[in-house]
Design an enzyme around this catalytic site. Structure first.
Site, mmCIF file in Angstrom:
data_model
loop_
_atom_site.group_PDB
_atom_site.id
_atom_site.type_symbol
_atom_site.label_atom_id
_atom_site.label_comp_id
_atom_site.label_asym_id
_atom_site.label_seq_id
_atom_site.Cartn_x
_atom_site.Cartn_y
_atom_site.Cartn_z
ATOM 1 N N GLY A 207 18.451 72.093 41.979
ATOM 2 C CA GLY A 207 17.366 71.352 42.612
ATOM 3 C C GLY A 207 16.045 71.399 41.878
ATOM 4 O O GLY A 207 14.988 71.182 42.484
ATOM 5 N N MET B 166 25.955 65.449 42.915
ATOM 6 C CA MET B 166 27.135 65.308 42.046
ATOM 7 C C MET B 166 28.341 64.714 42.785
ATOM 8 O O MET B 166 29.481 65.126 42.542
ATOM 9 C CB MET B 166 27.487 66.666 41.431
ATOM 10 C CG MET B 166 26.341 67.280 40.617
ATOM 11 S SD MET B 166 25.724 66.227 39.269
ATOM 12 C CE MET B 166 27.010 66.493 38.053
ATOM 13 N N ILE C 236 30.303 60.953 43.694
ATOM 14 C CA ILE C 236 30.376 59.498 43.500
ATOM 15 C C ILE C 236 30.282 58.846 44.870
ATOM 16 O O ILE C 236 30.917 59.294 45.838
ATOM 17 C CB ILE C 236 31.692 59.130 42.793
ATOM 18 C CG1 ILE C 236 31.627 59.623 41.344
ATOM 19 C CG2 ILE C 236 31.928 57.620 42.838
ATOM 20 C CD1 ILE C 236 32.914 59.436 40.566
ATOM 21 N N HIS D 181 19.957 60.614 35.443
ATOM 22 C CA HIS D 181 21.191 60.890 34.707
ATOM 23 C C HIS D 181 20.820 61.462 33.346
ATOM 24 O O HIS D 181 19.953 60.920 32.664
ATOM 25 C CB HIS D 181 21.994 59.595 34.544
ATOM 26 C CG HIS D 181 23.276 59.799 33.812
ATOM 27 N ND1 HIS D 181 24.401 60.308 34.422
ATOM 28 C CD2 HIS D 181 23.597 59.621 32.514
ATOM 29 C CE1 HIS D 181 25.365 60.414 33.522
ATOM 30 N NE2 HIS D 181 24.907 60.006 32.358
ATOM 31 N N LEU E 57 28.737 52.533 38.600
ATOM 32 C CA LEU E 57 28.355 53.930 38.391
ATOM 33 C C LEU E 57 27.530 54.140 37.117
ATOM 34 O O LEU E 57 27.985 53.807 36.020
ATOM 35 C CB LEU E 57 29.618 54.797 38.331
ATOM 36 C CG LEU E 57 29.395 56.312 38.167
ATOM 37 C CD1 LEU E 57 28.791 56.916 39.421
ATOM 38 C CD2 LEU E 57 30.685 57.012 37.793
ATOM 39 N N GLU F 107 12.768 65.448 32.172
ATOM 40 C CA GLU F 107 13.218 64.952 33.482
ATOM 41 C C GLU F 107 12.175 65.281 34.538
ATOM 42 O O GLU F 107 11.847 64.458 35.404
ATOM 43 C CB GLU F 107 14.564 65.579 33.878
ATOM 44 C CG GLU F 107 15.746 65.150 33.036
ATOM 45 C CD GLU F 107 17.069 65.696 33.570
ATOM 46 O OE1 GLU F 107 17.292 65.669 34.796
ATOM 47 O OE2 GLU F 107 17.887 66.174 32.752
HETATM 48 C C1 GAR Z 1 19.870 67.298 35.882
HETATM 49 O O1 GAR Z 1 19.884 67.509 34.490
HETATM 50 C C2 GAR Z 1 20.306 65.877 36.204
HETATM 51 O O2 GAR Z 1 19.883 64.949 35.239
HETATM 52 C C3 GAR Z 1 21.791 66.009 36.204
HETATM 53 O O3 GAR Z 1 22.067 67.255 36.774
HETATM 54 C C4 GAR Z 1 20.950 68.129 36.567
HETATM 55 C C5 GAR Z 1 20.509 68.625 37.917
HETATM 56 O O4 GAR Z 1 19.549 69.642 37.784
HETATM 57 N N1 GAR Z 1 22.403 64.950 36.946
HETATM 58 C C6 GAR Z 1 23.647 64.538 36.741
HETATM 59 O O5 GAR Z 1 24.401 65.040 35.931
HETATM 60 C C7 GAR Z 1 24.077 63.369 37.604
HETATM 61 N N2 GAR Z 1 25.432 62.971 37.303
HETATM 62 P P1 GAR Z 1 18.650 70.055 39.034
HETATM 63 O O6 GAR Z 1 19.601 70.314 40.199
HETATM 64 O O7 GAR Z 1 17.965 71.296 38.587
HETATM 65 O O8 GAR Z 1 17.717 68.917 39.304
#
Ligand code: GAR
Length: 208
Positions: free
Chosen positions: A12, A90, A92, A109, A144, A174
């Site tokens: 998160g 995570m 779909i 992503h 997707l 991010e």
């Molecule tokens: C992040 O890097 C996000 O971009 C990725 O998971 C991580 C979550 O980190 N998302 C995906 O892979 C979506 N398929 P967080 O829980 O610390 O935000």
């Protein structure tokens, strides 16, 4: 004021970045709830400490995607959100779900889409010898990881990178990019023309 619901599955840290940015910038919007599909998602603790309502809709308690998504939609809609943010969520999602939130459902992503949709993006970028990597914020559609791109973050791939080093470099951007993009959406700053999204006042949608 507008309401945001954030969906997480784990750490998160992107949710945390959005919450902190909203506090710091005093957004005229409320993070109404953080919802996880995993009861043990670490991010739930941060949300609770911040006094944000949390909920868990455990996908393991449902037989298939349709009943899970129906329950998730009910949990989300209880907060009447203007924007729904997927932050490391995570699962779909069904076309019923994506249609229900069309135009107000956003995802981050960890690749430069349309390269590397799906999982293990950093490992795949390293294996392909990419010299650039990054992340993408996009609207979620039935296709997707291929919805309209709101923002992208760009980082170099360095010679000694492994998955941990590369993902950490991308994650730092991010955390800059996702709060910005969510705020643009809340403020209706984006003009969406098919797959092409432009910021109305020309603010850069590229984070480097
Ligand atoms: C992040 O890097 C996000 O971009 C990725 O998971 C991580 C979550 O980190 N998302 C995906 O892979 C979506 N398929 P967080 O829980 O610390 O935000």
């Amino acid at each position: 004021s507008k309401k945001v619901v954030i969906l997480i599955s784990g750490r998160g840290s992107n949710m945390e970045a959005i919450v902190r940015c909203a506090q710091r910038e005093k957004w005229p919007a409320q993070i109404a709830a953080v919802i996880s599909n995993r009861p043990d998602a670490a991010g739930l603790h941060f949300a609770q400490r911040e006094g944000i309502q949390t909920a868990v809709v455990d996908h393991k308690a449902f037989e298939g995607r349709e009943p899970f998504d129906a329950a998730l939609m009910q949990a989300i809609d209880a907060f009447d959100p203007d924007v729904v943010v997927l932050a490391g969520f995570m699962r779909i999602l069904t076309t019923e779900f994506t249609a229900h939130y069309a135009g107000r459902l956003v995802n981050i992503h960890p690749s430069l889409l349309p390269s590397f949709p799906g999982l293990h993006t950093h490992q795949r970028a390293l294996e392909m010898g990419c010299k650039l990597a990054g992340a993408t914020v996009h609207l979620v559609t039935a296709d997707l990881d291929h919805g309209p791109i709101l923002a992208q973050a760009l980082v170099p791939v360095l010679p000694d990178d492994d998955e941990a080093r590369l993902s950490a470099r991308v994650l730092a951007l991010e955390h800059q990019m996702y709060p910005r993009a969510v705020r643009w959406l809340l403020e209706d700053q984006l003009q969406i023309d098919g797959l092409v999204v432009r910021h109305r006042t020309g603010e850069s949608q590229l984070f480097v």
